[in-house]
Design an enzyme around this catalytic site. Structure first.
Site, PDB file in Angstrom:
ATOM      1  N   ASP A  62       0.819  -1.204   0.000  1.00  0.00           N
ATOM      2  CA  ASP A  62       0.000   0.000   0.000  1.00  0.00           C
ATOM      3  C   ASP A  62       0.857   1.260   0.000  1.00  0.00           C
ATOM      4  O   ASP A  62       2.072   1.207   0.188  1.00  0.00           O
ATOM      5  CB  ASP A  62      -0.967  -0.006   1.203  1.00  0.00           C
ATOM      6  CG  ASP A  62      -0.274  -0.355   2.530  1.00  0.00           C
ATOM      7  OD1 ASP A  62       0.966  -0.349   2.578  1.00  0.00           O
ATOM      8  OD2 ASP A  62      -0.977  -0.632   3.505  1.00  0.00           O
ATOM      9  N   ASN A 128      -7.639  -2.771  14.378  1.00  0.00           N
ATOM     10  CA  ASN A 128      -9.008  -3.189  14.055  1.00  0.00           C
ATOM     11  C   ASN A 128      -9.015  -4.393  13.112  1.00  0.00           C
ATOM     12  O   ASN A 128     -10.030  -4.707  12.505  1.00  0.00           O
ATOM     13  CB  ASN A 128      -9.794  -2.028  13.434  1.00  0.00           C
ATOM     14  CG  ASN A 128      -9.155  -1.499  12.150  1.00  0.00           C
ATOM     15  OD1 ASN A 128      -8.145  -2.035  11.688  1.00  0.00           O
ATOM     16  ND2 ASN A 128      -9.729  -0.466  11.588  1.00  0.00           N
ATOM     17  N   HIS A 130      -7.192  -4.705  10.343  1.00  0.00           N
ATOM     18  CA  HIS A 130      -6.960  -4.450   8.916  1.00  0.00           C
ATOM     19  C   HIS A 130      -5.634  -5.045   8.452  1.00  0.00           C
ATOM     20  O   HIS A 130      -4.691  -5.184   9.224  1.00  0.00           O
ATOM     21  CB  HIS A 130      -7.098  -2.962   8.561  1.00  0.00           C
ATOM     22  CG  HIS A 130      -5.991  -2.049   8.977  1.00  0.00           C
ATOM     23  ND1 HIS A 130      -6.189  -0.973   9.818  1.00  0.00           N
ATOM     24  CD2 HIS A 130      -4.674  -2.018   8.645  1.00  0.00           C
ATOM     25  CE1 HIS A 130      -5.044  -0.335   9.976  1.00  0.00           C
ATOM     26  NE2 HIS A 130      -4.106  -0.945   9.277  1.00  0.00           N
ATOM     27  N   GLU A 135      -9.768  -2.037   5.433  1.00  0.00           N
ATOM     28  CA  GLU A 135     -10.451  -1.786   6.696  1.00  0.00           C
ATOM     29  C   GLU A 135     -11.609  -2.766   6.878  1.00  0.00           C
ATOM     30  O   GLU A 135     -12.032  -3.412   5.908  1.00  0.00           O
ATOM     31  CB  GLU A 135     -10.984  -0.349   6.689  1.00  0.00           C
ATOM     32  CG  GLU A 135      -9.899   0.715   6.518  1.00  0.00           C
ATOM     33  CD  GLU A 135      -9.098   0.986   7.794  1.00  0.00           C
ATOM     34  OE1 GLU A 135      -9.179   0.178   8.749  1.00  0.00           O
ATOM     35  OE2 GLU A 135      -8.392   2.001   7.836  1.00  0.00           O
TER      36      GLU A 135
HETATM   37  C1  GLP Z   1      -0.761   0.507   8.653  1.00  0.00           C
HETATM   38  C2  GLP Z   1      -0.331  -0.276   7.391  1.00  0.00           C
HETATM   39  C3  GLP Z   1      -0.417  -1.752   7.609  1.00  0.00           C
HETATM   40  C4  GLP Z   1       0.216  -2.116   8.921  1.00  0.00           C
HETATM   41  C5  GLP Z   1      -0.579  -1.539  10.066  1.00  0.00           C
HETATM   42  C6  GLP Z   1       0.038  -1.779  11.422  1.00  0.00           C
HETATM   43  O1  GLP Z   1      -1.998   1.111   8.563  1.00  0.00           O
HETATM   44  N1  GLP Z   1      -1.054   0.091   6.219  1.00  0.00           N
HETATM   45  O2  GLP Z   1       0.208  -2.420   6.516  1.00  0.00           O
HETATM   46  O3  GLP Z   1       0.266  -3.503   9.070  1.00  0.00           O
HETATM   47  O4  GLP Z   1      -0.783  -0.164   9.892  1.00  0.00           O
HETATM   48  O5  GLP Z   1       1.092  -0.908  11.656  1.00  0.00           O
HETATM   49  P1  GLP Z   1       2.174  -1.134  12.778  1.00  0.00           P
HETATM   50  O6  GLP Z   1       3.019  -2.273  12.313  1.00  0.00           O
HETATM   51  O7  GLP Z   1       2.965   0.146  12.843  1.00  0.00           O
HETATM   52  O8  GLP Z   1       1.456  -1.435  14.030  1.00  0.00           O
END
Ligand code: GLP
Length: 234
Positions: A62, A128, A130, A135
């Site tokens: 992404d 959540n 995702h 989402e």
């Molecule tokens: C973001 C990314 C995800 C990631 C998630 C968790 O929104 N788009 O790919 O897995 O958040 O992030 P973190 O690893 O910093 O907790």
């Protein structure tokens, strides 16, 4: 799902590294990569290793819409700092969040994915549930698309930005269907803030309410969790 419980994210990074190493040894050529704090320890291990990705291709999950690649918070920049500058690939693809036509960009990216089927997809999980920026409510057969971020994701990601208003409201993300097309999936989750999402992913019903629960349908998933993230599992 194979669950590997570790003490902390440092040990998790070493386990994650082993999964990459094994995939390469098995002939993997296409790697799906993720951003966020979760994969950082795996990237550190990869950077410090002698693994050779020069004949491999990467595709990231992404990217934010509207951030220039050199913006410190762009996923392009994150990937260069954490992996690509130290570990050259034949090619690194990310969605272009500055494309003038975002819908055309999502189609271009989906085309790239069909030309380069992912051998190993690395994932983190949102609080959540995702995955990527899919989402809750996202369809399990979704392809690369433009996403409006939920307030919970904006809040979670605002820690990286000076002001909450600076967090982009939109992103381009591979869909859950694109993610499930990978031959193998490696999910990492660390910290107690992920405990509810991890429980829903592993033990909950398979439902779009928890996008990561779609991984229960995939035949080859490794989940690396630390004790805090695993604390609600039976
Ligand atoms: C973001 C990314 C995800 C990631 C998630 C968790 O929104 N788009 O790919 O897995 O958040 O992030 P973190 O690893 O910093 O907790």
């Amino acid at each position: 799902m194979q669950i590997i419980k570790v003490k902390d994210s440092v040990v998790g990074g070493k386990k994650g590294f082993e999964v990459f190493k094994q995939a390469l040894a098995n002939g993997a050529k296409v790697f799906g990569l993720a951003t966020g704090s979760t994969p950082e320890t795996t990237y550190t291990e990869l950077r410090n290793s002698d693994l050779d990705f020069s004949q491999c291709v990467s595709l990231n999950l992404d990217e934010y819409v509207g951030l220039q690649p050199d913006n410190p918070q762009s996923y392009y920049r994150f990937m260069h700092e954490h992996l690509f500058d130290a570990k050259p690939f034949k090619h690194n693809y990310l969605p272009n969040g500055m494309a003038p036509d975002i819908v055309a960009e999502t189609a271009r990216y989906e085309e790239l994915l069909s030309e380069n089927p992912i051998d190993l997809q690395l994932l983190g999980i949102g609080r959540n549930g995702h995955i990527g920026f899919n989402e809750p409510g996202s369809p399990f057969d979704g392809k690369t698309h433009k996403v409006k971020l939920t307030q919970s994701t904006i809040d979670a990601n605002s820690r990286f930005f000076e002001h909450e208003e600076d967090v982009p409201r939109y992103a381009i993300s591979m869909g859950i269907g694109s993610i499930l097309s990978a031959k193998q999936i490696l999910m990492e989750a660390y910290g107690e803030k992920k405990a509810d999402a991890v429980k829903a992913m592993v033990e909950g019903p398979i439902t779009p309410d928890c996008p990561a629960s779609a991984l229960q349908k995939h035949p080859n998933v490794i989940v690396i969790v630390d004790e805090a993230a695993a604390s609600k599992l039976n």
